[in-house]
Design a protein around this motif. Structure first.
Motif, PDB file in Angstrom:
ATOM      1  N   ILE A   4      57.967  88.529  74.675  1.00  0.00           N
ATOM      2  CA  ILE A   4      57.697  87.719  73.483  1.00  0.00           C
ATOM      3  C   ILE A   4      58.114  86.278  73.723  1.00  0.00           C
ATOM      4  O   ILE A   4      57.442  85.347  73.271  1.00  0.00           O
ATOM      5  CB  ILE A   4      58.415  88.326  72.247  1.00  0.00           C
ATOM      6  CG1 ILE A   4      57.794  89.676  71.907  1.00  0.00           C
ATOM      7  CG2 ILE A   4      58.357  87.378  71.061  1.00  0.00           C
ATOM      8  CD1 ILE A   4      58.548  90.467  70.853  1.00  0.00           C
ATOM      9  N   LEU A   5      59.205  86.070  74.470  1.00  0.00           N
ATOM     10  CA  LEU A   5      59.626  84.704  74.797  1.00  0.00           C
ATOM     11  C   LEU A   5      58.558  83.981  75.616  1.00  0.00           C
ATOM     12  O   LEU A   5      58.242  82.816  75.347  1.00  0.00           O
ATOM     13  CB  LEU A   5      60.941  84.716  75.577  1.00  0.00           C
ATOM     14  CG  LEU A   5      62.192  85.077  74.816  1.00  0.00           C
ATOM     15  CD1 LEU A   5      63.375  85.187  75.764  1.00  0.00           C
ATOM     16  CD2 LEU A   5      62.480  84.048  73.747  1.00  0.00           C
ATOM     17  N   TYR A   6      58.007  84.662  76.625  1.00  0.00           N
ATOM     18  CA  TYR A   6      56.963  84.051  77.453  1.00  0.00           C
ATOM     19  C   TYR A   6      55.719  83.733  76.616  1.00  0.00           C
ATOM     20  O   TYR A   6      55.125  82.672  76.762  1.00  0.00           O
ATOM     21  CB  TYR A   6      56.566  84.976  78.609  1.00  0.00           C
ATOM     22  CG  TYR A   6      57.684  85.350  79.538  1.00  0.00           C
ATOM     23  CD1 TYR A   6      58.301  84.418  80.351  1.00  0.00           C
ATOM     24  CD2 TYR A   6      58.134  86.672  79.621  1.00  0.00           C
ATOM     25  CE1 TYR A   6      59.324  84.772  81.208  1.00  0.00           C
ATOM     26  CE2 TYR A   6      59.145  87.034  80.477  1.00  0.00           C
ATOM     27  CZ  TYR A   6      59.745  86.084  81.274  1.00  0.00           C
ATOM     28  OH  TYR A   6      60.747  86.435  82.118  1.00  0.00           O
ATOM     29  N   LEU A  15      47.094  84.954  76.800  1.00  0.00           N
ATOM     30  CA  LEU A  15      46.355  86.181  77.114  1.00  0.00           C
ATOM     31  C   LEU A  15      46.704  86.715  78.502  1.00  0.00           C
ATOM     32  O   LEU A  15      46.807  87.935  78.697  1.00  0.00           O
ATOM     33  CB  LEU A  15      44.851  85.941  76.990  1.00  0.00           C
ATOM     34  CG  LEU A  15      44.341  85.695  75.569  1.00  0.00           C
ATOM     35  CD1 LEU A  15      42.890  85.238  75.595  1.00  0.00           C
ATOM     36  CD2 LEU A  15      44.518  86.923  74.702  1.00  0.00           C
ATOM     37  N   ALA A  16      46.916  85.826  79.468  1.00  0.00           N
ATOM     38  CA  ALA A  16      47.300  86.265  80.815  1.00  0.00           C
ATOM     39  C   ALA A  16      48.677  86.915  80.801  1.00  0.00           C
ATOM     40  O   ALA A  16      48.902  87.932  81.467  1.00  0.00           O
ATOM     41  CB  ALA A  16      47.277  85.079  81.779  1.00  0.00           C
ATOM     42  N   ILE A  17      49.603  86.374  80.016  1.00  0.00           N
ATOM     43  CA  ILE A  17      50.943  86.951  79.912  1.00  0.00           C
ATOM     44  C   ILE A  17      50.875  88.306  79.210  1.00  0.00           C
ATOM     45  O   ILE A  17      51.538  89.261  79.621  1.00  0.00           O
ATOM     46  CB  ILE A  17      51.902  85.975  79.199  1.00  0.00           C
ATOM     47  CG1 ILE A  17      52.164  84.770  80.099  1.00  0.00           C
ATOM     48  CG2 ILE A  17      53.207  86.659  78.810  1.00  0.00           C
ATOM     49  CD1 ILE A  17      52.883  83.625  79.428  1.00  0.00           C
ATOM     50  N   THR A  65      52.069  91.896  80.722  1.00  0.00           N
ATOM     51  CA  THR A  65      53.026  92.715  79.963  1.00  0.00           C
ATOM     52  C   THR A  65      52.461  94.108  79.702  1.00  0.00           C
ATOM     53  O   THR A  65      53.160  95.110  79.902  1.00  0.00           O
ATOM     54  CB  THR A  65      53.381  92.027  78.637  1.00  0.00           C
ATOM     55  OG1 THR A  65      53.926  90.727  78.930  1.00  0.00           O
ATOM     56  CG2 THR A  65      54.390  92.834  77.850  1.00  0.00           C
ATOM     57  N   LEU A  66      51.217  94.182  79.266  1.00  0.00           N
ATOM     58  CA  LEU A  66      50.608  95.491  79.009  1.00  0.00           C
ATOM     59  C   LEU A  66      50.475  96.304  80.293  1.00  0.00           C
ATOM     60  O   LEU A  66      50.704  97.510  80.292  1.00  0.00           O
ATOM     61  CB  LEU A  66      49.249  95.324  78.325  1.00  0.00           C
ATOM     62  CG  LEU A  66      49.294  94.778  76.900  1.00  0.00           C
ATOM     63  CD1 LEU A  66      47.880  94.565  76.366  1.00  0.00           C
ATOM     64  CD2 LEU A  66      50.083  95.702  75.990  1.00  0.00           C
ATOM     65  N   ALA A  68      56.632  92.004  86.547  1.00  0.00           N
ATOM     66  CA  ALA A  68      55.810  91.273  85.578  1.00  0.00           C
ATOM     67  C   ALA A  68      56.473  89.980  85.113  1.00  0.00           C
ATOM     68  O   ALA A  68      55.788  88.977  84.888  1.00  0.00           O
ATOM     69  CB  ALA A  68      55.513  92.160  84.372  1.00  0.00           C
ATOM     70  N   ASN A  69      57.782  89.979  84.975  1.00  0.00           N
ATOM     71  CA  ASN A  69      58.463  88.766  84.514  1.00  0.00           C
ATOM     72  C   ASN A  69      58.358  87.652  85.544  1.00  0.00           C
ATOM     73  O   ASN A  69      58.167  86.482  85.189  1.00  0.00           O
ATOM     74  CB  ASN A  69      59.934  89.081  84.207  1.00  0.00           C
ATOM     75  CG  ASN A  69      60.048  90.085  83.096  1.00  0.00           C
ATOM     76  OD1 ASN A  69      59.767  89.794  81.955  1.00  0.00           O
ATOM     77  ND2 ASN A  69      60.438  91.308  83.439  1.00  0.00           N
TER      78      ASN A  69
END
Length: 160
Positions: free
Chosen positions: A55-57, A72-74, A78-79, A101-102
């Motif tokens: 959520i921060l990203y 959308l890329a983040i 995440t998904l 992912a991070n």
């Protein structure tokens, strides 16, 4: 915007407390493998818990960088991280060690802020993929609702 203004904007973004916090979160979750360790918690609790840090990203990309494709890329990363982490028999947890992912999200943010053309192309590709997956999900949900209505209608007709 002049080149000096772009440089100042990039420095301002990189020096922001939120950016620094995201760097620390990325280090803790990916470099110290806390994301993979949390994934060992049953029923996906750890995977969803560590995904909350995304959520921060997302907020940073939306509010500070002001880029919908980056958001959308983040979300895509995440998904994907959640879905890979949910693979049973600890296979997902092993994959989670390598997926990071991070780290990917921070690389996208850094590259996007720096104007890296290769990263911007990657962001745009992931954004298109995310939009297509969202539309496909909506279509599948609509089909399932239609099937549920048809089954309910036939069941009610059969019972009456």
């Amino acid at each position: 915007m002049t080149n000096d203004q772009h440089t100042q904007a990039r420095q301002h973004i990189r020096q922001s407390p939120l950016y620094q916090r995201m760097v620390h979160i990325q280090q803790w979750l990916d470099h110290y493998y806390l994301d993979a360790v949390a994934g060992l918690l049953p029923w996906g609790i750890g995977d969803f818990g560590t995904a909350l840090f995304s959520i921060l990203y997302i907020w940073f990309a939306a509010v500070k960088v002001k880029s919908l494709p980056l958001v959308l890329a983040i979300i895509n990363n995440t998904l994907r991280d959640i879905m890979l982490g949910l693979i049973p028999f600890y296979i997902g947890d092993i994959i989670d060690v390598f997926h990071r992912a991070n780290t990917q999200n921070m690389a996208l943010i850094r590259g996007f802020v720096d104007g890296d053309e290769a990263v911007i192309r990657t962001v745009n590709k992931k954004a298109r993929t995310t939009v297509l997956l969202i539309l496909l999900s909506i279509l599948i949900i609509a089909i399932l609702i239609g099937i549920a209505i048809e089954i309910t209608s036939r069941l009610l007709h059969f019972l009456s």
